[in-house]
Write a protein that holds these residues in place. Structure first.
Motif, PDB file in Angstrom:
ATOM      1  N   PHE A 118      40.425  41.358  35.539  1.00 21.96           N
ATOM      2  CA  PHE A 118      39.497  42.462  35.305  1.00 21.96           C
ATOM      3  C   PHE A 118      40.204  43.803  35.340  1.00 21.96           C
ATOM      4  N   VAL A 122      39.970  45.889  31.885  1.00 13.35           N
ATOM      5  CA  VAL A 122      39.241  47.156  31.893  1.00 13.35           C
ATOM      6  C   VAL A 122      40.182  48.321  31.607  1.00 13.35           C
ATOM      7  N   TYR A 126      38.697  50.058  28.439  1.00 13.89           N
ATOM      8  CA  TYR A 126      37.748  51.102  28.841  1.00 13.89           C
ATOM      9  C   TYR A 126      37.888  52.386  28.020  1.00 13.89           C
ATOM     10  N   THR A 140      31.941  44.360  30.324  1.00 11.70           N
ATOM     11  CA  THR A 140      31.979  43.632  31.594  1.00 11.70           C
ATOM     12  C   THR A 140      31.427  42.219  31.438  1.00 11.70           C
ATOM     13  N   ALA A 144      33.702  38.881  32.025  1.00 11.15           N
ATOM     14  CA  ALA A 144      33.323  37.973  33.111  1.00 11.15           C
ATOM     15  C   ALA A 144      33.144  36.543  32.608  1.00 11.15           C
ATOM     16  N   SER A 436      29.997  36.288  37.949  1.00 13.65           N
ATOM     17  CA  SER A 436      29.170  37.495  38.075  1.00 13.65           C
ATOM     18  C   SER A 436      28.278  37.440  39.301  1.00 13.65           C
ATOM     19  N   VAL A 443      34.026  40.586  40.969  1.00 12.89           N
ATOM     20  CA  VAL A 443      33.063  41.233  40.076  1.00 12.89           C
ATOM     21  C   VAL A 443      32.898  42.709  40.423  1.00 12.89           C
ATOM     22  N   LEU A 446      35.492  44.567  38.623  1.00 11.64           N
ATOM     23  CA  LEU A 446      35.100  44.711  37.220  1.00 11.64           C
ATOM     24  C   LEU A 446      34.117  45.863  37.024  1.00 11.64           C
ATOM     25  N   VAL A 447      33.009  45.839  37.740  1.00  8.89           N
ATOM     26  CA  VAL A 447      31.992  46.875  37.528  1.00  8.89           C
ATOM     27  C   VAL A 447      32.443  48.225  38.081  1.00  8.89           C
ATOM     28  N   ALA A 450      34.905  49.743  35.567  1.00  9.45           N
ATOM     29  CA  ALA A 450      34.205  50.051  34.323  1.00  9.45           C
ATOM     30  C   ALA A 450      33.115  51.087  34.516  1.00  9.45           C
ATOM     31  N   HIS A 457      24.869  45.249  34.926  1.00  3.10           N
ATOM     32  CA  HIS A 457      25.730  44.122  34.546  1.00  3.10           C
ATOM     33  C   HIS A 457      24.986  42.804  34.727  1.00  3.10           C
TER      34      HIS A 457
END
Length: 482
Positions: A118, A122, A126, A140, A144, A436, A443, A446-447, A450, A457
Motif C-alpha cells: 500500500f 499509493v 496518489y 484504495t 486492497a 479491508s 488498511v 492505505l487509507v 491516500a 473506503h
C-alpha cells in the motif's frame, strides 16, 4: 447473550464509522469499552486492553519502521523508475490509471506484506489521482482487492496459518488453488477496467500537458492545448471542478489520439514524484535497491522477526542516505504524521480485538455460526467454509479465524467425508475482503496515505470485495479444487 452483543458491537462500530458519526480511532476504543460494561466485565477492561496491545505491539512497531523505511526509499528515488513506467503506461487516462493501480498492487504484493504494497502503490498513484481529480476510493478499493488475492501466497500469512492449524503442507494447499486465484486476479483487473471506464466517462480523457494547463489556469482546455495533436477542437463539457473543462472523446478518437501522442511524449511528463527534490540520492540507487532486496529476502526467509528487520533497515537507510543528524530528523519528521496515524489506529484496534476476544464474544459468535449450519450441508462443508470465511475473516483477525474456527469446520467436514485440504483451500477465498477489515492494520496505511475516510473506503469496497471472493470460490468449485 454474548453472541448477540458481539454482533451488536461490530454492527454499531461499522454503522458509526460509515455514517461518519465517529472517527475510526474513537469508535475502536469507545464502542468496545461500552460493550465490555454491557457484558458485565467492565472491571476486566484494563486486562483485555493490555492483552490486545501486547499482541499487536510487534505489528505496530513493524508498521512504524516500515513507514519510515519505505518513506526514505521513496524520498531518495528508489521507486521513481517504477513510478515513471506505470505513469507512462497510464497516459493520464483514468481507465489505464485504475488498471495500472491493480497491476502495481499485485506486483508489489509478491513481497507478502500488505503495508509495503500500500505504501508503494499509493506513493506512485496518489499524485496522478489527485491531479486528474479521480476518485481516491477507487484507488484504495482496487489496491486492497488486488493485494487480498495475492495475500494468499504461502509467505503472505493465511495459507501458512491454515497449514499450521490443520497440520498440512502449505504447498498442498496453495498450488492447486493457483487457477482459482488467477481467475480472482483477472476478475480484479476486469473490475478495474469497468471502474476505470466509469471514471473516464465522468472525467473525460486528458493529456498530461492539458492537466498541467488546467492546474495553472482557469480557462477552457481544448484539444491541442499544451501541445495537442493539432486536429482542431472537439466538443467540451464542464469538468465540475470550476477549474476549466475536460475533453470528451470516443474510444476510437482516444486510441487515435494516443497513437499520435506516443512518439512525442517523454519520461519527464510522467513524473508522479518531484524529479528535482533535494532528497534524491542517485549515486546510492544500487545500494538502496540491494538493501531493499536483502530486506525482502530476509522477511521471506524469516531470518529475524519482521519488526527487527524493519528497525535495522530503517536505521541503515537513514544513516547511509542522510549522514547528517539534522537531515535524519527532517526525514523522520516528514513521515511522522503517517507513523502516528497508523500506529495510533493499530493500538486503538487492539482495544477492539482485546475486548472481543477477552469477553468471549468472538468464540460464542463462531460457535453460533457453526451450530446453525443445516445438517444437509455436511457433505458440502468446503463450500460452507468458503461462504462463512467471508464474514468471519472480516470481523475477526486471521489468527482468530484460522486457529479458532477453521479446525472446528475441518472436523465437521471430515465427519461427512470432506478432506481437510478442501476445507483449507476454501478458507482462503475471503482474503480480498479481509484486507479491508477494520482489524487489519495495513488498511490504515492505505487509507491514511491516500487521505481517504475509512468509512468511505468501506462503503465502496465491501460489495466488490465480496463479489471477488465469491468468484474465487466459484472458480475453485468449477475446477474441482474445492
Amino acid at each position: 447473550m454474548l453472541t448477540l452483543l458481539g454482533f451488536a458491537m461490530i454492527a454499531t462500530f461499522l454503522v458509526l464509522i460509515m455514517l461518519k458519526k465517529m472517527s475510526p480511532i474513537a469508535a475502536l476504543v469507545l464502542i468496545p469499552a461500552l460493550f465490555c460494561v454491557f457484558v458485565g466485565k467492565g472491571a476486566r477492561l484494563g486486562d483485555y486492553v493490555i492483552d490486545g496491545v501486547t499482541s499487536l505491539a510487534p505489528t505496530a512497531a513493524m508498521l512504524m519502521f516500515a513507514i519510515v523505511y519505505f518513506g526514505v526509499m521513496i524520498d531518495v528515488g528508489l521507486f521513481d523508475p517504477i513510478v515513471r513506467g506505470i505513469l507512462k503506461f497510464c497516459r493520464a487516462d483514468p481507465l489505464r490509471i485504475v488498471v495500472g493501480t491493480a497491476l502495481l498492487a499485485a506486483i508489489v504484493s509478491l513481497d507478502g506484506d500488505g503495508s509495503t504494497t500500500f505504501m508503494i502503490t499509493v506513493s506512485a498513484m496518489y499524485p496522478l489521482y489527485k491531479r486528474l481529480k479521480m476518485s481516491l476510493v477507487v484507488m484504495t478499493g482496487v489496491a486492497a482487492m488486488a493485494n487480498g488475492v495475492m495475500n494468499t501466497l504461502p509467505w503472505g500469512g493465511p495459507t501458512a496459518r491454515a497449514a499450521t492449524a490443520l497440520k498440512l503442507d502449505a504447498g498442498d494447499i496453495f498450488v492447486p488453488m493457483i487457477p482459482a486465484l488467477a481467475v480472482g486476479l483477472l476478475f480484479v483487473l476486469a473490475l478495474s477496467y469497468v471502474l476505470g471506464r466509469r471514471e473516464r466517462t465522468r472525467l473525460g480523457v486528458l493529456t498530461l500537458d492539458e492537466v498541467l494547463v488546467e492546474e495553472k489556469e482557469t480557462e477552457t482546455v481544448l484539444v491541442g492545448a499544451g501541445g495537442g495533436s493539432g486536429r482542431g477542437k472537439s466538443p467540451v463539457r464542464g469538468g465540475g471542478s470550476g477549474n476549466g473543462t475536460v475533453v470528451d472523446r470516443t474510444d476510437e478518437e482516444h486510441e487515435e489520439h494516443e497513437e499520435n501522442e506516443e512518439d512525442r511524449e517523454d519520461d519527464e511528463r510522467f513524473q508522479g514524484l518531484d524529479p528535482d527534490r533535494r532528497t534524491l540520492r542517485p549515486r546510492l540507487y544500487w545500494f538502496n535497491a540491494l538493501l531493499t532486496v536483502v530486506l525482502l529476502t530476509a522477511m521471506i526467509m524469516e531470518l529475524l522477526p519482521i519488526p527487527v528487520l524493519f528497525l535495522l533497515a530503517a536505521a541503515t537507510a537513514l544513516t547511509v542516505n542522510f549522514p547528517h543528524m539534522l537531515d535524519q530528523k527532517a526525514r523522520i519528521a516528514a513521515h511522522a504524521e503517517n507513523v502516528l496515524n497508523v500506529s495510533g489506529m493499530v493500538f486503538a484496534a487492539a482495544v477492539f480485538t482485546g475486548v472481543l476476544q477477552g469477553t468471549g464474544m468472538v468464540d460464542h459468535m463462531a460457535e453460533w455460526l457453526v451450530d446453525n449450519i443445516p445438517g444437509g450441508m455436511g457433505p458440502h462443508m468446503a463450500f460452507v467454509t468458503g461462504i462463512l470465511s467471508i464474514p468471519l475473516t472480516y470481523f475477526m483477525s486471521n489468527d482468530g479465524f484460522y486457529f479458532g474456527i477453521l479446525p472446528v469446520l475441518a472436523e465437521a467436514g471430515q465427519a461427512h467425508g470432506v478432506s481437510s485440504l478442501e476445507i483449507a483451500r476454501a478458507s482462503l477465498v475471503a482474503q480480498p475482503l479481509h484486507m479491508s477489515s477494520p482489524l487489519v492494520p495495513a488498511v490504515y496505511v492505505l487509507v491514511g496515505m491516500a487521505k481517504v475516510e475509512f468509512g468511505d473506503h468501506t462503503r465502496f469496497v465491501v460489495k466488490w470485495a465480496v463479489l471477488t471472493s465469491l468468484v474465487i470460490l466459484g472458480a475453485g468449485i468449477l475446477f474441482g479444487i474445492i
